[in-house]
Design an enzyme around this catalytic site. Structure first.
Site, PDB file in Angstrom:
ATOM      1  N   GLY A  47     -12.060  39.025 116.379  1.00  0.00           N
ATOM      2  CA  GLY A  47     -13.185  38.950 115.451  1.00  0.00           C
ATOM      3  C   GLY A  47     -13.273  40.102 114.475  1.00  0.00           C
ATOM      4  O   GLY A  47     -14.172  40.141 113.641  1.00  0.00           O
ATOM      5  N   HIS A  48     -12.371  41.029 114.546  1.00  0.00           N
ATOM      6  CA  HIS A  48     -12.489  42.239 113.721  1.00  0.00           C
ATOM      7  C   HIS A  48     -11.179  42.554 113.024  1.00  0.00           C
ATOM      8  O   HIS A  48     -10.460  43.446 113.443  1.00  0.00           O
ATOM      9  CB  HIS A  48     -12.876  43.409 114.625  1.00  0.00           C
ATOM     10  N   PHE A  49     -10.830  42.014 112.029  1.00  0.00           N
ATOM     11  CA  PHE A  49     -11.350  40.939 111.200  1.00  0.00           C
ATOM     12  C   PHE A  49     -10.314  39.829 111.141  1.00  0.00           C
ATOM     13  O   PHE A  49      -9.136  40.148 111.015  1.00  0.00           O
ATOM     14  CB  PHE A  49     -11.619  41.450 109.789  1.00  0.00           C
TER      15      PHE A  49
END
Length: 132
Positions: A47-49
């Site tokens: 999720g990052h990124f």
């Protein structure tokens, strides 16, 4: 003194995935050099990124703090990270990077550390960390 990830986990009381240091290369009473291998398999990269994976700064600071905790392991007290000062992020840490963690105890205060994380020879992050 060289420590592997299992020995580091015993000293810090952390296990995977919270143990961010893979190896301690050098250690004396006032300084430490450790390694963190950053792989694409790290959970936080999902999720990052998406499409541009970057290690979150808070996890870089956590790796620096774990280096300090290894130096504090000989202390009779239970000490926790209490202050982050002068944190600077200069390079993005991406999958495939290897962070070299350098920690030095400030001589005027035994519970304050000057910390740095390098990618090869480039400074990626620096901070002053205090424990109480």
């Amino acid at each position: 003194m060289i420590l592997n990830a299992v020995e580091i986990g015993r000293l810090t009381g952390r296990s995977e995935p919270l143990n961010l240091l893979d190896r301690v290369l050098e250690k004396d009473s006032n300084a430490l050099v450790a390694l963190t291998n950053v792989t694409i398999n790290e959970e936080f990269f999902r999720g990052h990124f998406p499409g541009n994976p970057v290690m979150p700064g808070v996890l870089i600071i956590e790796a620096l703090a774990q280096g300090c905790e290894i130096l504090l392991a000989d202390s009779q007290s239970t000490l926790k990270l209490s202050q982050i000062k002068k944190a600077r992020f200069r390079e993005m840490v991406k999958p495939g990077d290897q962070l070299t963690i350098k920690v030095k105890r400030k001589l005027e205060d035994e519970f304050v550390f000057k910390t740095e994380a390098y990618i090869q020879n480039k400074l990626a992050c620096s901070a002053e960390l205090a424990f109480s």
